[in-house]
Design a protein around this motif. Structure first.
Motif, short mmCIF file in Angstrom:
data_model
loop_
_atom_site.label_atom_id
_atom_site.label_comp_id
_atom_site.label_asym_id
_atom_site.label_seq_id
_atom_site.Cartn_x
_atom_site.Cartn_y
_atom_site.Cartn_z
N PHE A 5 0.85 -1.19 0.00
CA PHE A 5 0.00 0.00 0.00
C PHE A 5 0.90 1.24 0.00
O PHE A 5 1.36 1.69 1.04
N THR A 8 -2.73 5.50 0.84
CA THR A 8 -4.01 4.94 1.26
C THR A 8 -5.12 5.96 1.42
O THR A 8 -6.27 5.59 1.64
N TYR A 205 -10.17 -5.14 -5.92
CA TYR A 205 -10.02 -3.72 -5.53
C TYR A 205 -11.21 -2.93 -6.08
O TYR A 205 -11.47 -2.94 -7.27
N ILE A 226 -9.99 -5.23 -1.17
CA ILE A 226 -9.55 -3.87 -0.84
C ILE A 226 -10.69 -2.94 -1.25
O ILE A 226 -11.02 -2.83 -2.43
N ILE A 263 -9.59 -5.11 3.59
CA ILE A 263 -8.67 -4.01 3.86
C ILE A 263 -9.29 -2.73 3.34
O ILE A 263 -9.56 -2.61 2.13
N ALA A 291 -5.84 0.04 5.92
CA ALA A 291 -4.43 0.03 5.50
C ALA A 291 -3.74 1.31 5.96
O ALA A 291 -4.37 2.37 6.05
#
Length: 303
Positions: A5, A8, A205, A226, A263, A291
């Motif tokens: 990461f 973030t 993601y 994510i 996350i 994250a």
């Protein structure tokens, strides 16, 4: 497989958070998902070099997700990169990125290929594919899922030995899916010494989005989801107006999709401390964390 990461945060950088940028390293390959301002500086604190990046995947064209790209490409040029860089993004990517890269006064000495993707498009790469769906945001965008191919089942030497198979070429042939014939004329099939196929890894993601059934479906059974968690639950109305997601809503998606780990990224700069938002998510889906910049996690293969 490792997720790094690089940044973030969302909207604008803060002292603790750079803008969103996520590198995924798989074997000798590095994929970059979004490229917020300051991405290349964040790389200096990690094992990721601009020269190692194989492809960039953009989710949408709000500035906090792509304005780091011109500087990153300039650095690649200054470092005498020669191999091609691939850039993928939603419809309009070619016009936007081509125009953006004409502004700096430098000449890149390597090829840059730009591919526009429609929701539902799939990219086939070596040993894995990347699937896409549309996001539910204020501008058109894409969510991405990296899905590895299934791996052969586990080979059991003891079973082979009990069947009278000696270590050597016959082991390899069975592992490659071939049947063999023993000296006594008995035939041995691979499924007698090899277990069922094993799943590869899956990482999804979301990019920026409101809660979305399409993303929930895309993320099904992911090792890691994510997902953006821009606001706390008390600001659900504001999240809806801004086409963003709260930590709680992201956790509901993770639970529905039966992922292993959630996350959260892209918190609003108004939250210097994320413990409250993290707890809101964990009440719904216990394996949830936010994250932090420069955090990395390994995604292990399952037996």
């Amino acid at each position: 497989m490792k997720i790094i990461f690089l940044g973030t945060g969302g909207s604008f950088p803060t002292k603790k958070r750079g803008l969103i940028s996520i590198a995924i390293r798989r074997k000798g390959e590095v994929l970059l998902f979004d490229c917020g301002e300051g991405t290349q500086r964040q790389m200096t604190w990690t094992e990721i070099s601009p020269m190692k990046i194989d492809a960039v995947f953009l989710t949408h064209f709000h500035g906090d997700h792509f304005l780091g790209l011109p500087g990153l490409i300039q650095t690649m040029s200054l470092m005498d990169r020669e191999r091609e860089l691939k850039i993928f993004g939603p419809l309009g990517t070619e016009t936007k990125i081509s125009s953006l890269l004409k502004i700096p006064c430098y000449n890149s000495n390597f090829e840059i290929s730009i591919d526009e993707l429609s929701p539902g498009d799939e990219i086939n790469r070596e040993e894995y594919e990347i699937k896409t769906v549309e996001t539910n945001h204020s501008v058109s965008g894409l969510a991405y899922s990296i899905i590895e191919e299934e791996r052969p089942g586990k080979f059991y030497p003891k079973k082979a030995e009990r069947l009278g198979i000696k270590p050597g070429p016959d082991y390899s042939r069975l592992q490659e899916g071939e049947s063999i014939e023993l000296e006594n004329g008995k035939k041995v099939n691979p499924n007698q010494v090899i277990g069922p196929s094993r799943p590869g890894r899956k990482i999804t993601y979301s990019g920026d989005t409101r809660p979305s059934k399409k993303i929930s479906k895309l993320a099904e059974n992911s090792d890691v989801l994510i997902h953006e968690g821009t606001f706390s639950n008390e600001l659900e109305e504001e999240a809806e107006k801004a086409s963003h997601c709260t930590a709680k809503k992201a956790a509901e998606i993770a639970k529905e999709a039966k992922v292993e780990k959630l996350i959260l990224v892209h918190p609003s700069p108004r939250y210097p401390n994320l413990s409250k938002l993290e707890k809101e998510a964990q009440k719904i889906f216990s394996n949830s964390i936010y994250a932090e910049d420069l955090m990395d996690i390994k995604v292990e293969l399952k037996d």
